[in-house]
Design an enzyme around this catalytic site. Structure first.
Site, PDB file in Angstrom:
ATOM      1  N   ASP A  87       0.838  -1.198   0.000  1.00  0.00           N
ATOM      2  CA  ASP A  87       0.000   0.000   0.000  1.00  0.00           C
ATOM      3  C   ASP A  87       0.881   1.260   0.000  1.00  0.00           C
ATOM      4  OD1 ASP A  87      -2.415   1.414   0.240  1.00  0.00           O
ATOM      5  OD2 ASP A  87      -2.348   1.360   2.441  1.00  0.00           O
ATOM      6  N   HIS A  88       0.703   2.129  -0.996  1.00  0.00           N
ATOM      7  CA  HIS A  88       1.454   3.396  -1.077  1.00  0.00           C
ATOM      8  C   HIS A  88       2.958   3.204  -1.153  1.00  0.00           C
ATOM      9  CE1 HIS A  88      -1.987   6.013  -0.686  1.00  0.00           C
ATOM     10  NE2 HIS A  88      -2.435   5.247   0.292  1.00  0.00           N
ATOM     11  N   GLY A 186      -7.365   8.705   7.446  1.00  0.00           N
ATOM     12  CA  GLY A 186      -7.566   9.068   8.851  1.00  0.00           C
ATOM     13  C   GLY A 186      -8.985   9.569   9.103  1.00  0.00           C
ATOM     14  N   GLY A 214      -8.981   5.708   2.158  1.00  0.00           N
ATOM     15  CA  GLY A 214      -9.492   6.573   3.219  1.00  0.00           C
ATOM     16  C   GLY A 214     -10.938   6.299   3.577  1.00  0.00           C
ATOM     17  N   ALA A 215     -11.322   5.019   3.642  1.00  0.00           N
ATOM     18  CA  ALA A 215     -12.743   4.698   3.884  1.00  0.00           C
ATOM     19  C   ALA A 215     -13.122   4.706   5.363  1.00  0.00           C
ATOM     20  CB  ALA A 215     -13.095   3.360   3.251  1.00  0.00           C
ATOM     21  N   SER A 216     -12.154   4.849   6.258  1.00  0.00           N
ATOM     22  CA  SER A 216     -12.517   4.945   7.681  1.00  0.00           C
ATOM     23  C   SER A 216     -13.322   6.211   7.905  1.00  0.00           C
ATOM     24  CB  SER A 216     -11.247   5.022   8.553  1.00  0.00           C
ATOM     25  OG  SER A 216     -10.584   3.802   8.547  1.00  0.00           O
ATOM     26  N   VAL A 236      -9.351   0.218   4.372  1.00  0.00           N
ATOM     27  CA  VAL A 236      -9.660   0.605   5.752  1.00  0.00           C
ATOM     28  C   VAL A 236      -8.441   0.365   6.637  1.00  0.00           C
ATOM     29  CG1 VAL A 236     -11.186   0.209   7.724  1.00  0.00           C
ATOM     30  CG2 VAL A 236     -12.074  -0.101   5.407  1.00  0.00           C
ATOM     31  N   ALA A 237      -8.025   1.399   7.353  1.00  0.00           N
ATOM     32  CA  ALA A 237      -6.914   1.254   8.307  1.00  0.00           C
ATOM     33  C   ALA A 237      -7.307   1.811   9.675  1.00  0.00           C
ATOM     34  CB  ALA A 237      -5.661   1.954   7.780  1.00  0.00           C
ATOM     35  N   THR A 238      -7.549   3.126   9.717  1.00  0.00           N
ATOM     36  CA  THR A 238      -7.760   3.808  10.999  1.00  0.00           C
ATOM     37  C   THR A 238      -8.908   3.204  11.821  1.00  0.00           C
ATOM     38  OG1 THR A 238      -7.020   5.802   9.877  1.00  0.00           O
ATOM     39  CG2 THR A 238      -8.079   6.110  12.009  1.00  0.00           C
TER      40      THR A 238
HETATM   41  P1  13P Z   1      -8.040   5.058   6.482  1.00  0.00           P
HETATM   42  O1  13P Z   1      -6.977   4.982   7.523  1.00  0.00           O
HETATM   43  O2  13P Z   1      -8.672   6.396   6.393  1.00  0.00           O
HETATM   44  O3  13P Z   1      -9.017   3.951   6.587  1.00  0.00           O
HETATM   45  O4  13P Z   1      -7.306   4.878   5.058  1.00  0.00           O
HETATM   46  C1  13P Z   1      -6.780   3.620   4.705  1.00  0.00           C
HETATM   47  C2  13P Z   1      -6.181   3.642   3.363  1.00  0.00           C
HETATM   48  O5  13P Z   1      -6.647   4.308   2.454  1.00  0.00           O
HETATM   49  C3  13P Z   1      -5.015   2.770   3.111  1.00  0.00           C
HETATM   50  O6  13P Z   1      -4.369   3.053   1.920  1.00  0.00           O
END
Ligand code: 13P
Length: 289
Positions: A87-88, A186, A214-216, A236-238
């Protein structure tokens, strides 16, 4: 002896099915054994295909080999499609090191570069990755917010240009396109305001699966509307990190003398599991494995 249930896959087939079935594959950022276990076990219970994602920060924290071998073990235990995704990532060399270790999918993020440079870098990674059977995601436009060491100020965020998106896809040969339509990495200060008209226009012009970063903290209805408009991967991460960390904090508040990781990490896994299940349902990928 244990019979191997499945092997790691790239994202090609899972995206084709998702595109046809109008659902998305959830991509969860994991950080260690415990978070990987929660994601895979929950996905297996709900029979959902899943993508395990690692940022450069995660890969340098645990090493690509540990990430790959944990995921391979998970795949051998569960009969669902599992892809492991970078990722990234920002350089071909870093992608190569991880693909050699066994990663099956990657994002090359040159979205901060001018268009021509973005095209050049993505093309180079696509040529390499496709020769190894690895699928490639790239981003056009730029998401704001914070993701590990990647910090993009709101004023530097830039929405995806739909006409340029078509040229970008055609010239790079990428497999999936990350779009900037108003989400951010985030948590949000107010309600996120997604540009669905722009997403619809991108979806009309390009036929590759679209990716929502950035779906959080984005309402379920908004994510599902994006899925209806061509999004096949939801990152989804945050939203997973927060319940995990909160449960550890609560445990230590209640048990200040605790020191057994199995004791303080178990409630964290339980708390995270609930959110993973919610996100899978949000993606409508339950039962699609
Ligand atoms: P969030 O932390 O906003 O869910 O973003 C995750 C993301 O886009 C990982 O690349």
């Amino acid at each position: 002896m244990l019979t191997k249930k499945s092997s790691l896959v790239n994202t090609y087939e899972m995206f084709q099915k998702a595109q046809k079935g109008k659902y998305a594959i959830p991509a969860f950022n994991i950080h260690n054994l415990e978070t990987l276990q929660v994601v895979v076990e929950t996905a297996a219970e709900l029979k959902s295909p899943v993508i395990l994602a690692g940022t450069p920060g995660t890969i340098s924290y645990c090493g690509p080999e540990f990430f790959v071998s944990m995921a391979e073990t998970a795949a051998s235990l569960h009969d669902i499609p599992i892809a492991i995704h970078l990722d990234h990532f920002e350089s071909l060399e870093e992608v190569q090191r991880c693909v050699e270790a066994g990663f099956t999918s990657c994002m090359i993020d040159a979205s901060h570069d001018p268009f021509e440079e973005n095209v050049r870098i993505v093309k180079e990674v696509v040529e390499y990755a496709h020769s190894k059977g690895v699928t490639v995601e790239a981003e056009l436009g730029r998401l704001g917010g914070i993701e590990d060491d990647l910090v993009v100020d709101e004023k530097d965020a830039k929405f995806t240009n739909p006409a340029q998106a078509l040229e970008f896809v055609e010239r790079t040969g990428l497999n999936s396109l990350a779009v900037a339509i108003g989400t951010a990495h985030g948590l949000y200060k107010g309600e996120p305001n997604l540009d669905f008209d722009r997403l619809a226009e991108i979806n009309e012009r390009v036929d590759v699966p679209l990716v929502l970063h950035g779906a959080s903290d984005v309402p379920v209805e908004a994510v599902q509307r994006a899925i209806d408009l061509g999004v096949c991967k939801v990152n989804v991460a945050t939203d997973l990190k927060i319940p995990f960390a909160n449960a550890v904090k609560t445990y230590f508040n209640e048990n200040p003398d605790a020191n057994d990781p199995r004791k303080y990490l178990s409630p964290a896994k339980e708390a995270m599991k609930e959110v993973v299940a919610e996100k899978i349902r949000m993606c409508r990928s339950e039962g699609k494995a």
